[in-house]
Scaffold this motif. Structure first.
Motif, short mmCIF file in Angstrom:
data_model
loop_
_atom_site.label_atom_id
_atom_site.label_comp_id
_atom_site.label_asym_id
_atom_site.label_seq_id
_atom_site.Cartn_x
_atom_site.Cartn_y
_atom_site.Cartn_z
N THR A 34 51.57 28.07 -14.67
CA THR A 34 50.43 27.37 -15.32
C THR A 34 49.49 28.39 -15.96
OG1 THR A 34 49.30 28.02 -13.40
CG2 THR A 34 50.47 25.80 -13.43
N PHE A 35 48.52 28.09 -16.64
CA PHE A 35 47.63 29.07 -17.45
C PHE A 35 46.81 29.92 -16.64
CE2 PHE A 35 49.47 28.06 -21.44
CZ PHE A 35 49.89 26.92 -21.00
N ARG A 36 46.05 29.41 -15.82
CA ARG A 36 44.97 29.90 -15.11
C ARG A 36 45.02 30.26 -13.48
NH1 ARG A 36 43.86 26.63 -18.99
NH2 ARG A 36 43.10 27.49 -20.86
N GLY A 37 46.38 29.74 -13.07
CA GLY A 37 46.45 30.05 -11.75
C GLY A 37 47.08 31.42 -11.43
N PHE A 66 56.08 35.09 -27.83
CA PHE A 66 55.29 34.45 -26.65
C PHE A 66 55.97 33.11 -26.72
CE2 PHE A 66 52.15 33.07 -23.62
CZ PHE A 66 51.78 31.89 -24.26
N TYR A 67 55.83 32.41 -27.85
CA TYR A 67 56.33 31.01 -27.83
C TYR A 67 57.89 30.91 -27.73
CZ TYR A 67 51.64 29.26 -28.52
OH TYR A 67 50.50 29.15 -28.05
N GLU A 68 58.56 32.08 -28.28
CA GLU A 68 60.16 31.96 -27.92
C GLU A 68 60.53 31.90 -26.43
OE1 GLU A 68 62.23 30.67 -29.67
OE2 GLU A 68 64.01 31.47 -29.22
N GLY A 69 59.57 32.81 -25.71
CA GLY A 69 59.64 32.85 -24.37
C GLY A 69 59.64 31.44 -23.84
N ARG A 70 58.43 30.89 -24.25
CA ARG A 70 58.34 29.55 -23.53
C ARG A 70 59.39 28.37 -23.96
NH1 ARG A 70 52.01 28.52 -24.59
NH2 ARG A 70 52.46 26.74 -23.16
N ARG A 71 59.71 28.48 -25.05
CA ARG A 71 60.90 27.68 -25.57
C ARG A 71 62.25 27.80 -24.61
NH1 ARG A 71 63.17 28.26 -29.90
NH2 ARG A 71 63.57 26.28 -31.04
N ILE A 158 51.85 23.65 -32.62
CA ILE A 158 50.92 24.02 -31.29
C ILE A 158 49.37 23.81 -31.85
CG2 ILE A 158 50.17 25.36 -29.59
CD1 ILE A 158 52.96 24.54 -28.65
N VAL A 159 48.65 23.21 -31.04
CA VAL A 159 47.11 23.49 -31.31
C VAL A 159 46.61 24.53 -30.72
CG1 VAL A 159 45.17 22.01 -31.07
CG2 VAL A 159 47.01 20.81 -31.51
N TRP A 160 46.09 25.68 -31.31
CA TRP A 160 45.70 26.81 -30.87
C TRP A 160 44.05 26.65 -30.61
CZ3 TRP A 160 49.19 29.78 -34.71
CH2 TRP A 160 50.41 29.90 -34.47
N PHE A 161 43.64 27.56 -29.86
CA PHE A 161 42.01 27.72 -29.73
C PHE A 161 41.45 27.85 -31.15
CE2 PHE A 161 41.63 27.18 -25.38
CZ PHE A 161 42.68 27.76 -24.96
N GLY A 162 40.26 27.00 -31.40
CA GLY A 162 39.84 26.91 -32.56
C GLY A 162 40.41 25.87 -33.46
N GLU A 163 41.54 25.29 -33.14
CA GLU A 163 41.97 24.27 -34.30
C GLU A 163 41.71 23.12 -33.64
OE1 GLU A 163 45.74 26.69 -36.28
OE2 GLU A 163 46.24 25.46 -34.27
N PRO A 164 41.54 22.10 -34.73
CA PRO A 164 41.45 20.63 -34.30
C PRO A 164 42.71 19.94 -33.66
CG PRO A 164 41.56 20.81 -36.50
CD PRO A 164 41.66 22.35 -36.21
N GLY A 187 46.90 17.88 -12.33
CA GLY A 187 47.38 19.10 -12.71
C GLY A 187 46.70 19.62 -14.11
N THR A 188 45.53 19.52 -13.90
CA THR A 188 44.73 20.16 -15.23
C THR A 188 43.42 20.80 -14.41
OG1 THR A 188 43.47 20.02 -17.12
CG2 THR A 188 43.26 18.06 -15.78
N SER A 189 43.03 21.94 -14.83
CA SER A 189 41.81 22.70 -14.28
C SER A 189 40.66 22.29 -15.18
CB SER A 189 41.65 24.28 -14.68
OG SER A 189 42.07 24.52 -15.99
N SER A 190 40.70 21.17 -15.80
CA SER A 190 39.62 20.54 -16.70
C SER A 190 38.76 21.59 -17.43
CB SER A 190 38.96 19.46 -15.69
OG SER A 190 39.66 18.56 -15.29
#
Ligand code: BV8
Ligand code: ZN
Length: 244
Positions: A34-37, A66-71, A158-164, A187-190
């Motif tokens: 996860t991202f924030r846990g 970074f994304y290749e690692g996630r793929r 991917i929608v990045w931060f700051g992108e619509p 499963g989201t930190s909202s």
């Protein structure tokens, strides 16, 4: 006094239109961080470093690593019983919709079809010049990958931060939230908007909103109830309680 789990099951028994918002916690039991846990993807690695258009234009190879690692992680992963339970529920309700913030493609691999990927998917990439799209999880040896059509640079879809978010995806998810009688937040930190706001759209439209998350989140107080369990356990329990 019925438990929140019992209240959720009886609400689902009465419902015809059910919608779900999922986040990284949905894939935790598939072994995807996860991202924030604790040990999250972004711990020790600033968001701005990898998930923004600025980071990409500054250092496309670093962002692609970074994304290749996630793929690769996603290719090695499999949907867990939580993903499978949502796919099973979709077949049982007249209207069942999943909006996911996850970019791992696991809902689709589990069989969910009425699905919106709000933040894109690591399986897809597109050319920044001609927007030609490719979709696979094959290892990318040369980074950044170049467009087979025009030779331009490809970027993750991917929608990045700051992108619509895509207007179509957002409208689809918002409509589903507005129409739902029961809304599950799984499963989201909202913390990320506008996605997290979908639960408020559902609540404002009169839906009963239940959170499935071992931990509290900033929106927990406004929800009808909470199932403080991992989704890979709670969702199959819901399916078993409804359909035996
Ligand atoms: C937009 C793709 C406007 C990347 C993601 C300042 C600067 C810039 C922007 C902003 C800012 N302040 C606010 C913003 C807006 C920003 C935002 O919300 N920031 C937050 C951090 C404050 N939003 C945006 O930038 C959005 N765009 O606003 O555009 C605009 C409009 C018009 C024109 C131009 C611009 C875009 C947001 C999308 C960002 N991209 N992902 C990638 O994935 O690589 S978001 C990223 O966070 C992921 O998609 C992830 O899914 C999402 C949310 O995280 P969660 O899914 O909730 O995961 P997390 O780890 O946080 O939580 C996991 C939870 O699961 C926990 O609660 C845990 O308890 C629970 N859990 C753990 N195990 C389990 C479990 N639950 C159940 N079962 C388990 N087993
Ligand atoms: Zn191209």
């Amino acid at each position: 006094m019925p438990s929140d789990f019992d209240r959720l099951v009886s609400a689902l028994r009465r419902a015809k239109r059910v919608s779900v918002l999922t986040g990284a916690g949905m894939s935790a039991e598939s072994g995807i961080a996860t991202f924030r846990g604790a040990g999250g993807l972004w711990e020790g690695r600033r968001v701005e470093e990898v998930a923004t258009p600025e980071a990409f234009s500054a250092d496309p190879v670093k962002v692609w690593r970074f994304y290749e690692g996630r793929r690769r992680a996603v290719k090695a992963a499999a949907p867990n019983p939580g993903h499978e339970a949502l796919a099973a529920l979709e077949a049982r309700f007249p209207a069942f919709h999943v909006a996911t913030q996850n970019v791992d493609g696991l809902h689709r691999r589990a069989g969910s079809r009425n699905l919106v990927e709000l933040h894109g998917c690591v399986e897809r990439r597109y050319c920044v010049v001609c927007r030609r799209t490719e979709e696979d999880l094959e290892p990318l040896d040369d980074l950044p990958p170049l467009c087979k059509g025009c030779g331009g640079m490809m970027r993750p879809d991917i929608v990045w931060f700051g992108e619509p978010l895509s207007v179509e995806a957002w409208e689809d998810a918002r409509q589903a939230a507005r129409e739902s009688e029961v809304y599950l937040v799984v499963g989201t930190s909202s913390q990320v908007y506008p996605a997290a706001g979908l639960a408020l759209v559902a609540a404002d439209a009169g839906a009963e909103v239940f959170e499935i998350n071992p931990e509290e989140t900033p929106l927990s107080p406004v929800f009808t109830g909470a199932i403080r369990e991992p989704s890979g356990k709670a969702l199959p329990r819901v399916v078993a309680a409804l359909f035996g």
